[in-house]
Design a protein around this motif. Sequence first.
Motif, PDB file in Angstrom:
ATOM      1  N   VAL A  43       0.859  -1.189   0.000  1.00 45.95           N
ATOM      2  CA  VAL A  43       0.000   0.000   0.000  1.00 45.95           C
ATOM      3  C   VAL A  43       0.894   1.238   0.000  1.00 45.95           C
ATOM      4  CG1 VAL A  43      -1.838   1.230   1.188  1.00 45.95           C
ATOM      5  CG2 VAL A  43      -1.720  -1.278   1.328  1.00 45.95           C
ATOM      6  N   LEU A  44       0.640   2.116  -0.960  1.00 50.00           N
ATOM      7  CA  LEU A  44       1.446   3.327  -1.096  1.00 50.00           C
ATOM      8  C   LEU A  44       0.590   4.563  -0.847  1.00 50.00           C
ATOM      9  CD1 LEU A  44       4.171   4.642  -2.095  1.00 50.00           C
ATOM     10  CD2 LEU A  44       3.165   4.625  -4.377  1.00 50.00           C
ATOM     11  N   GLY A  45       1.044   5.405   0.091  1.00 55.19           N
ATOM     12  CA  GLY A  45       0.384   6.696   0.297  1.00 55.19           C
ATOM     13  C   GLY A  45       1.185   7.747  -0.455  1.00 55.19           C
ATOM     14  N   ILE A 109       3.242  18.105   7.641  1.00 54.29           N
ATOM     15  CA  ILE A 109       3.852  16.770   7.596  1.00 54.29           C
ATOM     16  C   ILE A 109       3.377  16.135   6.286  1.00 54.29           C
ATOM     17  CG2 ILE A 109       3.953  14.461   8.649  1.00 54.29           C
ATOM     18  CD1 ILE A 109       3.691  15.735  11.363  1.00 54.29           C
ATOM     19  N   THR A 112      -0.182  10.851   3.623  1.00 51.91           N
ATOM     20  CA  THR A 112      -1.629  10.692   3.604  1.00 51.91           C
ATOM     21  C   THR A 112      -2.195  10.431   4.994  1.00 51.91           C
ATOM     22  OG1 THR A 112      -1.245   8.356   3.142  1.00 51.91           O
ATOM     23  CG2 THR A 112      -1.711   9.766   1.244  1.00 51.91           C
ATOM     24  N   ALA A 116      -0.940   8.143   8.699  1.00 48.80           N
ATOM     25  CA  ALA A 116      -0.727   8.888   9.949  1.00 48.80           C
ATOM     26  C   ALA A 116      -0.843   8.014  11.207  1.00 48.80           C
ATOM     27  CB  ALA A 116      -1.672  10.082  10.013  1.00 48.80           C
ATOM     28  N   ALA A 123       4.907  15.885  15.939  1.00 49.67           N
ATOM     29  CA  ALA A 123       5.828  17.017  15.745  1.00 49.67           C
ATOM     30  C   ALA A 123       5.459  18.099  16.754  1.00 49.67           C
ATOM     31  CB  ALA A 123       5.723  17.577  14.322  1.00 49.67           C
ATOM     32  N   ARG A 217       9.176  24.706   9.918  1.00 48.37           N
ATOM     33  CA  ARG A 217       9.508  23.492   9.164  1.00 48.37           C
ATOM     34  C   ARG A 217      10.207  23.841   7.851  1.00 48.37           C
ATOM     35  NH1 ARG A 217       6.870  18.677  10.959  1.00 48.37           N
ATOM     36  NH2 ARG A 217       7.431  17.789   8.972  1.00 48.37           N
ATOM     37  N   GLU A 328      13.257   4.929  11.573  1.00 48.33           N
ATOM     38  CA  GLU A 328      11.835   5.305  11.540  1.00 48.33           C
ATOM     39  C   GLU A 328      11.254   4.999  10.161  1.00 48.33           C
ATOM     40  OE1 GLU A 328      10.939   9.268  13.154  1.00 48.33           O
ATOM     41  OE2 GLU A 328       9.540   9.527  11.493  1.00 48.33           O
ATOM     42  N   TRP A 332      11.230  -1.094   1.633  1.00 51.65           N
ATOM     43  CA  TRP A 332      10.511  -1.990   0.693  1.00 51.65           C
ATOM     44  C   TRP A 332      11.534  -2.667  -0.185  1.00 51.65           C
ATOM     45  CZ3 TRP A 332       5.635   0.421  -2.008  1.00 51.65           C
ATOM     46  CH2 TRP A 332       4.651   0.694  -1.044  1.00 51.65           C
TER      47      TRP A 332
HETATM   48  C1  LIG Z   1      10.230  16.336   4.701  1.00 52.32           C
HETATM   49  C2  LIG Z   1       9.551  15.321   5.601  1.00 52.32           C
HETATM   50  C3  LIG Z   1       9.201  15.677   6.884  1.00 52.32           C
HETATM   51  C4  LIG Z   1       8.577  14.745   7.725  1.00 52.32           C
HETATM   52  N1  LIG Z   1       8.226  15.138   8.983  1.00 52.32           N
HETATM   53  C5  LIG Z   1       7.614  14.262   9.807  1.00 52.32           C
HETATM   54  C6  LIG Z   1       7.238  14.668  11.127  1.00 52.32           C
HETATM   55  O1  LIG Z   1       7.434  15.807  11.539  1.00 52.32           O
HETATM   56  N2  LIG Z   1       6.633  13.743  11.920  1.00 52.32           N
HETATM   57  C7  LIG Z   1       6.371  12.488  11.489  1.00 52.32           C
HETATM   58  O2  LIG Z   1       5.807  11.703  12.276  1.00 52.32           O
HETATM   59  N3  LIG Z   1       6.708  12.084  10.241  1.00 52.32           N
HETATM   60  C8  LIG Z   1       7.323  12.935   9.405  1.00 52.32           C
HETATM   61  N4  LIG Z   1       7.682  12.537   8.139  1.00 52.32           N
HETATM   62  C9  LIG Z   1       7.431  11.144   7.721  1.00 52.32           C
HETATM   63  C10 LIG Z   1       6.122  10.949   6.894  1.00 52.32           C
HETATM   64  O3  LIG Z   1       5.660  12.161   6.404  1.00 52.32           O
HETATM   65  C11 LIG Z   1       5.031  10.286   7.731  1.00 52.32           C
HETATM   66  O4  LIG Z   1       5.467   9.055   8.239  1.00 52.32           O
HETATM   67  C12 LIG Z   1       3.754  10.074   6.909  1.00 52.32           C
HETATM   68  O5  LIG Z   1       2.719   9.643   7.771  1.00 52.32           O
HETATM   69  C13 LIG Z   1       3.928   9.033   5.792  1.00 52.32           C
HETATM   70  O6  LIG Z   1       2.778   9.076   4.985  1.00 52.32           O
HETATM   71  P1  LIG Z   1       2.761   8.505   3.509  1.00 52.32           P
HETATM   72  O7  LIG Z   1       1.369   8.559   3.024  1.00 52.32           O
HETATM   73  O8  LIG Z   1       3.767   9.191   2.685  1.00 52.32           O
HETATM   74  O9  LIG Z   1       3.202   6.995   3.784  1.00 52.32           O
HETATM   75  P2  LIG Z   1       4.017   6.035   2.797  1.00 52.32           P
HETATM   76  O10 LIG Z   1       5.452   6.429   2.818  1.00 52.32           O
HETATM   77  O11 LIG Z   1       3.352   5.945   1.486  1.00 52.32           O
HETATM   78  O12 LIG Z   1       3.847   4.659   3.567  1.00 52.32           O
HETATM   79  C14 LIG Z   1       4.471   4.434   4.804  1.00 52.32           C
HETATM   80  C15 LIG Z   1       4.098   3.022   5.285  1.00 52.32           C
HETATM   81  O13 LIG Z   1       2.703   2.985   5.610  1.00 52.32           O
HETATM   82  C16 LIG Z   1       2.036   2.021   4.783  1.00 52.32           C
HETATM   83  N5  LIG Z   1       0.749   2.644   4.413  1.00 52.32           N
HETATM   84  C17 LIG Z   1       0.564   3.847   3.850  1.00 52.32           C
HETATM   85  N6  LIG Z   1      -0.743   4.100   3.729  1.00 52.32           N
HETATM   86  C18 LIG Z   1      -1.401   3.001   4.192  1.00 52.32           C
HETATM   87  C19 LIG Z   1      -2.767   2.644   4.330  1.00 52.32           C
HETATM   88  N7  LIG Z   1      -3.771   3.460   3.945  1.00 52.32           N
HETATM   89  N8  LIG Z   1      -3.066   1.432   4.857  1.00 52.32           N
HETATM   90  C20 LIG Z   1      -2.097   0.588   5.258  1.00 52.32           C
HETATM   91  N9  LIG Z   1      -0.781   0.860   5.150  1.00 52.32           N
HETATM   92  C21 LIG Z   1      -0.440   2.066   4.624  1.00 52.32           C
HETATM   93  C22 LIG Z   1       2.925   1.783   3.591  1.00 52.32           C
HETATM   94  O14 LIG Z   1       2.716   0.491   3.054  1.00 52.32           O
HETATM   95  C23 LIG Z   1       4.307   1.958   4.201  1.00 52.32           C
HETATM   96  O15 LIG Z   1       4.707   0.769   4.826  1.00 52.32           O
HETATM   97  C24 LIG Z   1       8.307  13.433   7.264  1.00 52.32           C
HETATM   98  C25 LIG Z   1       8.657  13.091   5.949  1.00 52.32           C
HETATM   99  C26 LIG Z   1       9.267  14.021   5.133  1.00 52.32           C
HETATM  100  C27 LIG Z   1       9.623  13.638   3.712  1.00 52.32           C
END
Ligand SMILES: Cc1cc2nc3c(=O)[nH]c(=O)nc-3n(C[C@H](O)[C@H](O)[C@H](O)COP(=O)(O)OP(=O)(O)OC[C@H]3O[C@@H](n4cnc5c(N)ncnc54)[C@H](O)[C@@H]3O)c2cc1C
Length: 332
Positions: A43-45, A109, A112, A116, A123, A217, A328, A332
């Motif tokens: 699953v990709l967000g 942040i 998706t 979360a 943060a 940020r 953290e 993949w």
């Molecule tokens: C510049 C930057 C700043 C950031 N700052 C913070 C911060 O301040 N605090 C913080 O906590 N994080 C931070 N992050 C990390 C990131 O933003 C979070 O972890 C965010 O929640 C990831 O969301 P995503 O949709 O991109 O997940 P993805 O990277 O797409 O997926 C992450 C994992 O979750 C799984 N997943 C995704 N969506 C689902 C779903 N619907 N159902 C089941 N599994 C799923 C995926 O399979 C994967 O294993 C930061 C990242 C960046 C690039």
Amino acid sequence: MQQNVSLKPYNTFGIDVDAEYFTALHNISQLPALSAAGITRHVLGGGSNILLTGPVKGIVIHNQLKGITVEKEDIDYMWLRAQSGELWHDVVMYAIEAGLGGIENLALIPGTVGAAPIQNIGAYGVEVKDTIETVDAWLWDEQKVQTFTNTECCFGYRDSVFKHSLKDKTLITAVVFKLSKHPVYNTSYGAISDELASLGVTEPTVKAIAHAVMNIRRSKLPDPKVIGNAGSFFKNPTIPTTQYETLLVHHPDMPHYAVSPGQVKVPAGWLIERCGWKGYKKGFIGVHARQALVLVNYGNARGVDIWQLSGEIVASVHERFGIELEREVGVW
Ligand SMILES: Cc1cc2nc3c(=O)[nH]c(=O)nc-3n(C[C@H](O)[C@H](O)[C@H](O)COP(=O)(O)OP(=O)(O)OC[C@H]3O[C@@H](n4cnc5c(N)ncnc54)[C@H](O)[C@@H]3O)c2cc1C
């Protein structure tokens, strides 16, 4: 469904590897067929918390489930239901426009809504768990949506049940947030109060706090559109107070904050910086010059090289401080 799709535009590290199969999820009615597909599912967000270390076998399901609705409200709270493919920051903006408090410190942040709860994003002194009422998740094996209460999600620091017993067993479809109509502001963490002062804000509002957080940020973290990264690569380690006191003898300026009786948290960025990694660069990989917690892709880095760099950092922090860093970012 498409075949051999480059994931470069779909991960904030900007790693260029192919997904064997790729499909967009727009409606939960697609889930039964995907459950029956009989191939490995990913699953990709927003791809902002993953490191791609090679071609992805199986099917990548790009979550595009959209919609934010008011579930219910009373005199004190409003419950918002957000579909899991909504951008997290858009939900923060929705809440702010409605004057609702609880998630303003989590502005900007990436990623998706569905991701979360998985790592309980946090943060500036706030974690999303404090506003989550329920999480709806499609169970791949049982082929049904189940609602998990906040308690059942077993939230911890960058942690939840979805990283443990439910790892790879669900697709989170929606999250219900309980947000306050009478916000209690949290401005004590980081530079929020200084930023509010420089913005000329004397009476904080959720909107002003979110804007202060966004300014901080933007000044501190590299923009993934410019330099590939996934935010903090490591968690801040928790160690026994006794170990911390022993370390203080040789490292009297080591920062810490108490987390529970007998336990303190130490900033991973400080440990990494002290090991000399801040600003490190080799080929396309590196450690950001302003934020030692952030590993970066300066161009055409390979995920395996970033992974190997993270291992070298873990080893050097362990050798110098006897502290084991935990990653953290997922791989993949
Ligand atoms: C510049 C930057 C700043 C950031 N700052 C913070 C911060 O301040 N605090 C913080 O906590 N994080 C931070 N992050 C990390 C990131 O933003 C979070 O972890 C965010 O929640 C990831 O969301 P995503 O949709 O991109 O997940 P993805 O990277 O797409 O997926 C992450 C994992 O979750 C799984 N997943 C995704 N969506 C689902 C779903 N619907 N159902 C089941 N599994 C799923 C995926 O399979 C994967 O294993 C930061 C990242 C960046 C690039």
